[in-house]
Design an enzyme around this catalytic site. Structure first.
Site, PDB file in Angstrom:
ATOM      1  N   ASN A 150       5.625 -50.591 -25.745  1.00  0.00           N
ATOM      2  CA  ASN A 150       4.700 -51.617 -25.257  1.00  0.00           C
ATOM      3  C   ASN A 150       5.146 -52.075 -23.873  1.00  0.00           C
ATOM      4  OD1 ASN A 150       2.639 -53.672 -25.444  1.00  0.00           O
ATOM      5  ND2 ASN A 150       4.257 -55.162 -25.859  1.00  0.00           N
ATOM      6  N   SER A 179       8.316 -55.886 -18.576  1.00  0.00           N
ATOM      7  CA  SER A 179       9.300 -55.164 -19.395  1.00  0.00           C
ATOM      8  C   SER A 179       8.587 -54.119 -20.244  1.00  0.00           C
ATOM      9  CB  SER A 179      10.009 -56.122 -20.373  1.00  0.00           C
ATOM     10  OG  SER A 179      10.495 -57.268 -19.713  1.00  0.00           O
ATOM     11  N   ASP A 188       7.424 -58.965 -29.200  1.00  0.00           N
ATOM     12  CA  ASP A 188       8.054 -58.826 -27.875  1.00  0.00           C
ATOM     13  C   ASP A 188       9.587 -58.900 -27.940  1.00  0.00           C
ATOM     14  OD1 ASP A 188       5.470 -58.679 -26.749  1.00  0.00           O
ATOM     15  OD2 ASP A 188       5.350 -60.853 -26.562  1.00  0.00           O
TER      16      ASP A 188
HETATM   17  C1  GRF Z   1      -0.981 -56.030 -18.767  1.00  0.00           C
HETATM   18  O1  GRF Z   1      -0.616 -57.104 -17.967  1.00  0.00           O
HETATM   19  C2  GRF Z   1       0.039 -55.812 -19.868  1.00  0.00           C
HETATM   20  O2  GRF Z   1       1.322 -56.138 -19.475  1.00  0.00           O
HETATM   21  C3  GRF Z   1      -0.440 -56.768 -20.925  1.00  0.00           C
HETATM   22  O3  GRF Z   1      -1.846 -56.725 -20.863  1.00  0.00           O
HETATM   23  C4  GRF Z   1      -2.238 -56.310 -19.566  1.00  0.00           C
HETATM   24  C5  GRF Z   1      -3.066 -55.087 -19.745  1.00  0.00           C
HETATM   25  O4  GRF Z   1      -3.631 -54.640 -18.553  1.00  0.00           O
HETATM   26  N1  GRF Z   1       0.120 -56.439 -22.203  1.00  0.00           N
HETATM   27  P1  GRF Z   1      -4.356 -53.239 -18.495  1.00  0.00           P
HETATM   28  O5  GRF Z   1      -5.401 -53.231 -19.600  1.00  0.00           O
HETATM   29  O6  GRF Z   1      -3.342 -52.168 -18.660  1.00  0.00           O
HETATM   30  O7  GRF Z   1      -5.026 -53.213 -17.141  1.00  0.00           O
END
Ligand code: GRF
Length: 252
Positions: A150, A179, A188
């Site tokens: 993730n 991260s 997380d």
């Molecule tokens: C990103 O900021 C990721 O870190 C978080 O959700 C957002 C997803 O953005 N988990 P995308 O859909 O990859 O543009």
């Protein structure tokens, strides 16, 4: 071609399988590693990505894989609702796009079971969560243990959960970031594969900060996926060691 090694899980002292949980994980991870190795050699390694929104991280990974000619197949993208924008990019690329609609399932368990079946049908060697906004059940996480990763928009362990950019600004931190981590049952909390920091600038609001962090995400997520595919990650306790060693922290 770089050979794939086992994605080993050991305890903090480096003793493989020293407790039941580690034993089960190690046995399972070796099975994964064997399949990953075979698939890597025949150039058929399968990545399945789960998204809920625009899918820019998914796009960054696919574009890097194309540019660097990774021996992988993006065998599917799955969204939990049909309006996820990232599905359009997948279709344009000829990547099979699926929707497992969470609203059609009365319980998390039922949704995760349907999701699991779909991912398994696609033969996933690696499952990439890229902005997938659903809490996953322990059973799902155990099933994909060691091959489920993730990205989180904060420098973990700071700011787990939602609204990280607002919280970082409120806390007055000088640096924020992203991260990439293995997914474990704690939200997380899993072993961190790599991180990137960006400065918090005078006058930032949650949007400007989010945009800067997102640029960093697009750099580190493809790197982390490639390290996984190359068999360079070894989980020791709650740490991820990269072999051969190289910085897992990027100051951008
Ligand atoms: C990103 O900021 C990721 O870190 C978080 O959700 C957002 C997803 O953005 N988990 P995308 O859909 O990859 O543009």
């Amino acid at each position: 071609m770089t050979p794939v090694h086992a994605i080993e899980i050991t305890d903090a002292k480096g003793t493989s399988g020293s407790c039941r949980k580690l034993g089960r994980a190690t046995e399972y991870v070796h099975k994964i590693a064997f399949r990953v190795a075979i698939n890597y050699i025949v150039g058929m390694l399968s990545i399945v990505t789960l998204i809920s929104g625009r899918g820019s991280n998914f796009e960054a990974i696919v574009k890097t894989a194309q540019k660097e000619q990774w021996p992988v197949k993006f065998t599917g993208v799955i969204a939990n609702h049909s309006k996820a924008k990232g599905l359009d990019f997948a279709r344009l690329q000829g990547i099979p796009a699926f929707v497992v609609e969470h609203k059609e399932h009365a319980t998390r368990e039922s949704f995760d079971a349907a999701l699991s079946l779909q991912i398994d049908a696609l033969g996933a060697d690696l499952v990439v969560l890229a902005g997938f906004m659903r809490i996953l059940t322990p059973g799902f996480i155990r099933h994909f243990e060691g091959r489920l990763i993730n990205i989180h928009p904060a420098l973990l362990p700071a700011f787990p959960g939602l609204h990280t950019h607002e919280r970082a600004l409120e806390a007055g931190v000088q640096e924020h970031g992203a991260s990439v981590h293995f997914v474990t049952e704690g939200v997380d909390e899993g072993p961190i594969i790599c991180q990137a920091s960006v400065p918090v600038l005078e006058g930032d609001d949650p949007d400007t900060l989010a945009a800067r962090v997102l640029t960093a995400e697009h750099q580190i997520y493809p790197r982390a996926v490639k390290w996984f595919l190359d068999g360079r990650l070894r989980i020791e306790g709650n740490q991820v060691k990269l072999q051969p060693p190289e910085s897992q922290f990027f100051k951008l």
